[in-house]
Write a protein that holds these residues in place. Structure first.
Motif, PDB file in Angstrom:
ATOM      1  N   PRO A 187       0.839  -1.190  -0.047  1.00  0.00           N
ATOM      2  CA  PRO A 187       0.072  -0.083   0.119  1.00  0.00           C
ATOM      3  C   PRO A 187       0.878   1.162   0.033  1.00  0.00           C
ATOM      4  O   PRO A 187       0.347   2.156  -0.667  1.00  0.00           O
ATOM      5  CB  PRO A 187      -1.030  -0.220   1.324  1.00  0.00           C
ATOM      6  CG  PRO A 187      -0.157  -1.089   2.102  1.00  0.00           C
ATOM      7  CD  PRO A 187       0.811  -1.940   1.186  1.00  0.00           C
ATOM      8  N   ALA A 188       1.940   1.042   0.714  1.00  0.00           N
ATOM      9  CA  ALA A 188       2.748   2.535   0.463  1.00  0.00           C
ATOM     10  C   ALA A 188       3.193   2.603  -0.722  1.00  0.00           C
ATOM     11  O   ALA A 188       3.428   3.912  -1.294  1.00  0.00           O
ATOM     12  CB  ALA A 188       4.008   2.296   1.516  1.00  0.00           C
ATOM     13  N   ALA A 189       3.754   1.713  -1.423  1.00  0.00           N
ATOM     14  CA  ALA A 189       4.230   1.818  -2.627  1.00  0.00           C
ATOM     15  C   ALA A 189       3.265   2.486  -3.686  1.00  0.00           C
ATOM     16  O   ALA A 189       3.556   3.172  -4.634  1.00  0.00           O
ATOM     17  CB  ALA A 189       4.967   0.626  -3.328  1.00  0.00           C
ATOM     18  N   VAL A 190       1.913   1.830  -3.486  1.00  0.00           N
ATOM     19  CA  VAL A 190       0.817   2.369  -4.274  1.00  0.00           C
ATOM     20  C   VAL A 190       0.622   3.593  -4.170  1.00  0.00           C
ATOM     21  O   VAL A 190       0.538   4.429  -4.924  1.00  0.00           O
ATOM     22  CB  VAL A 190      -0.628   1.498  -3.951  1.00  0.00           C
ATOM     23  CG1 VAL A 190      -1.660   2.178  -4.686  1.00  0.00           C
ATOM     24  CG2 VAL A 190      -0.306   0.104  -4.598  1.00  0.00           C
ATOM     25  N   GLU A 191       0.798   4.304  -2.852  1.00  0.00           N
ATOM     26  CA  GLU A 191       0.354   5.571  -2.461  1.00  0.00           C
ATOM     27  C   GLU A 191       1.685   6.542  -3.154  1.00  0.00           C
ATOM     28  O   GLU A 191       1.160   7.659  -3.803  1.00  0.00           O
ATOM     29  CB  GLU A 191       0.342   5.808  -1.132  1.00  0.00           C
ATOM     30  CG  GLU A 191       0.071   7.161  -0.564  1.00  0.00           C
ATOM     31  CD  GLU A 191      -1.423   7.743  -1.122  1.00  0.00           C
ATOM     32  OE1 GLU A 191      -1.694   8.816  -1.091  1.00  0.00           O
ATOM     33  OE2 GLU A 191      -2.174   6.722  -1.090  1.00  0.00           O
ATOM     34  N   ARG A 192       2.748   6.161  -2.915  1.00  0.00           N
ATOM     35  CA  ARG A 192       4.040   6.854  -3.632  1.00  0.00           C
ATOM     36  C   ARG A 192       3.690   7.037  -5.084  1.00  0.00           C
ATOM     37  O   ARG A 192       4.045   7.977  -5.767  1.00  0.00           O
ATOM     38  CB  ARG A 192       5.367   6.172  -3.222  1.00  0.00           C
ATOM     39  CG  ARG A 192       5.504   6.210  -1.770  1.00  0.00           C
ATOM     40  CD  ARG A 192       6.810   6.108  -1.614  1.00  0.00           C
ATOM     41  NE  ARG A 192       7.461   4.622  -2.129  1.00  0.00           N
ATOM     42  CZ  ARG A 192       7.453   3.407  -1.276  1.00  0.00           C
ATOM     43  NH1 ARG A 192       7.119   3.851  -0.008  1.00  0.00           N
ATOM     44  NH2 ARG A 192       7.663   2.375  -1.615  1.00  0.00           N
ATOM     45  N   THR A 193       3.413   5.778  -5.750  1.00  0.00           N
ATOM     46  CA  THR A 193       3.244   5.852  -7.017  1.00  0.00           C
ATOM     47  C   THR A 193       2.215   6.862  -7.826  1.00  0.00           C
ATOM     48  O   THR A 193       2.412   7.636  -8.602  1.00  0.00           O
ATOM     49  CB  THR A 193       3.201   4.462  -7.637  1.00  0.00           C
ATOM     50  OG1 THR A 193       4.327   3.662  -7.300  1.00  0.00           O
ATOM     51  CG2 THR A 193       3.123   4.566  -9.364  1.00  0.00           C
ATOM     52  N   ILE A 194       1.249   6.682  -6.918  1.00  0.00           N
ATOM     53  CA  ILE A 194      -0.197   7.558  -7.482  1.00  0.00           C
ATOM     54  C   ILE A 194       0.184   9.036  -6.934  1.00  0.00           C
ATOM     55  O   ILE A 194      -0.098   9.966  -7.893  1.00  0.00           O
ATOM     56  CB  ILE A 194      -1.201   7.120  -6.911  1.00  0.00           C
ATOM     57  CG1 ILE A 194      -1.850   5.755  -7.514  1.00  0.00           C
ATOM     58  CG2 ILE A 194      -2.421   8.041  -7.082  1.00  0.00           C
ATOM     59  CD1 ILE A 194      -2.951   5.154  -7.028  1.00  0.00           C
ATOM     60  N   ALA A 195       0.842   9.298  -6.079  1.00  0.00           N
ATOM     61  CA  ALA A 195       1.337  10.688  -5.754  1.00  0.00           C
ATOM     62  C   ALA A 195       2.231  11.243  -6.613  1.00  0.00           C
ATOM     63  O   ALA A 195       2.190  12.597  -7.517  1.00  0.00           O
ATOM     64  CB  ALA A 195       1.773  10.874  -4.197  1.00  0.00           C
ATOM     65  N   ASP A 234       1.653  14.330  -9.283  1.00  0.00           N
ATOM     66  CA  ASP A 234       2.768  15.514  -9.433  1.00  0.00           C
ATOM     67  C   ASP A 234       3.317  15.758 -10.677  1.00  0.00           C
ATOM     68  O   ASP A 234       3.457  16.871 -11.141  1.00  0.00           O
ATOM     69  CB  ASP A 234       3.726  15.069  -8.209  1.00  0.00           C
ATOM     70  CG  ASP A 234       3.066  15.258  -6.757  1.00  0.00           C
ATOM     71  OD1 ASP A 234       2.236  15.871  -6.682  1.00  0.00           O
ATOM     72  OD2 ASP A 234       3.799  14.668  -5.795  1.00  0.00           O
ATOM     73  N   THR A 235       3.853  14.685 -11.301  1.00  0.00           N
ATOM     74  CA  THR A 235       4.423  14.727 -12.650  1.00  0.00           C
ATOM     75  C   THR A 235       3.687  14.822 -13.985  1.00  0.00           C
ATOM     76  O   THR A 235       3.866  15.656 -14.820  1.00  0.00           O
ATOM     77  CB  THR A 235       5.311  13.630 -12.702  1.00  0.00           C
ATOM     78  OG1 THR A 235       4.583  12.599 -12.867  1.00  0.00           O
ATOM     79  CG2 THR A 235       6.604  13.719 -11.711  1.00  0.00           C
ATOM     80  N   LEU A 236       2.574  14.001 -13.982  1.00  0.00           N
ATOM     81  CA  LEU A 236       1.783  14.187 -15.253  1.00  0.00           C
ATOM     82  C   LEU A 236       0.376  14.777 -14.957  1.00  0.00           C
ATOM     83  O   LEU A 236       0.024  15.587 -16.064  1.00  0.00           O
ATOM     84  CB  LEU A 236       1.397  12.709 -15.321  1.00  0.00           C
ATOM     85  CG  LEU A 236       2.428  11.597 -15.717  1.00  0.00           C
ATOM     86  CD1 LEU A 236       1.788  10.352 -15.963  1.00  0.00           C
ATOM     87  CD2 LEU A 236       3.325  12.105 -17.023  1.00  0.00           C
ATOM     88  N   GLY A 237      -0.159  14.783 -13.970  1.00  0.00           N
ATOM     89  CA  GLY A 237      -1.284  15.472 -13.565  1.00  0.00           C
ATOM     90  C   GLY A 237      -2.283  14.668 -13.010  1.00  0.00           C
ATOM     91  O   GLY A 237      -2.363  13.734 -12.732  1.00  0.00           O
TER      92      GLY A 237
END
Length: 264
Positions: free
Chosen positions: A67-75, A79-82
């Motif tokens: 879950p932590a990796a999922v949260e980081r990736t979506i954040a 931040d980078t794509l929109g």
């Protein structure tokens, strides 16, 4: 705007994007104008997609069971794509065998990816989508979610749970303008399907023919349309549900199986 570019400007995230249905979904989204973060536990396939499609595809490694990796990736994606407009849950694994021989670890592993992974990704994305008042989440499940399959109890149960989770989420977020649907493919020409045929007498060709014709001994009907699905067949259904052409569709379960389940 034409159907070919009806997702222009949209930002999407796809799990299990390195091959098979996930890869086909990424390609279909990009062809319709979206920019896609393609994620997979093994990023090799997603990186190849990014190399072919340039700025349309960005690749990241992602373990949906974390879950932590999922949260980081979506954040990071936001931040980078929109802001994410579309999320497609494709990541999945299959562990077959009779229930009486089923290993506890195999059962847990299948649910960790196929069900809990869908929850991790959908929950993180939906929190952001509801705050913005828009978004579409599509979960790729399986027609095994609705019809019993011999030797596939863990897989079928995990996919059934993913379907019901997605529907419950969709009910909760509908008032916020977020739509949640599932696509349930039948037998599709992917590496997972080919692995099932690996031990078939007569090889892959015989295995494919057996799927199309059905098997009375395993209580399995054939495919009325007489062909195995191509990953693109499933991807087209996913992209439709993610697009504005399906703007009044939510909590829906779309079977893409050539009639194999007789929609039982």
């Amino acid at each position: 705007m034409s159907a070919e570019q009806d997702l222009g400007g949209r930002i999407a995230l796809v799990t299990g994007a390195g091959r098979g249905i996930g890869e086909a979904v990424v390609v279909a989204l990009v062809e319709r104008g979206a920019r896609v973060l393609a994620t997979d536990l093994d990023p090799t396939g997603a990186e190849a997609l990014a190399a072919r499609h340039g700025e349309g595809v960005y690749a990241r490694a992602l373990d949906v069971t974390d879950p932590a990796a999922v949260e980081r990736t979506i954040a990071e994606a936001e931040d980078t794509l929109g802001p994410l407009d579309i999320v497609v849950n494709v990541a999945g694994i299959l562990s077959g065998g009779p229930v009486l021989d089923l290993d506890d670890a195999d059962w847990a592993a299948v649910f960790a990816v196929n069900t809990t992974g869908v929850m991790h990704v959908s929950r993180s994305a939906a929190r952001r989508m509801t705050a913005r008042g828009r978004g579409a989440i599509v979960t790729v499940a399986s027609n095994a979610a609705g019809v019993p399959r011999s030797g596939m109890a863990a897989y079928a149960a995990s996919k059934a749970a993913a379907v019901m989770f997605t529907k419950c989420l969709g009910l909760e977020v509908a008032a916020h303008g977020v739509r949640c649907n599932t696509v349930c493919p039948g037998s599709t020409l992917t590496d997972m399907q080919r692995a099932l045929w690996a031990g078939s007498p007569g090889g892959a060709e015989a295995g494919q023919r057996a799927v199309v014709e059905g098997d009375l001994a395993s209580y399995r009907t054939g495919i009325p349309l007489g062909r195995i699905a191509d990953p693109a067949d499933v991807a087209d259904a996913v992209v439709f549900l993610a697009s504005d052409r399906a703007r009044h569709i939510t909590l829906h379960d779309l079977y893409v199986d050539g009639g194999a389940t007789l929609r039982a």
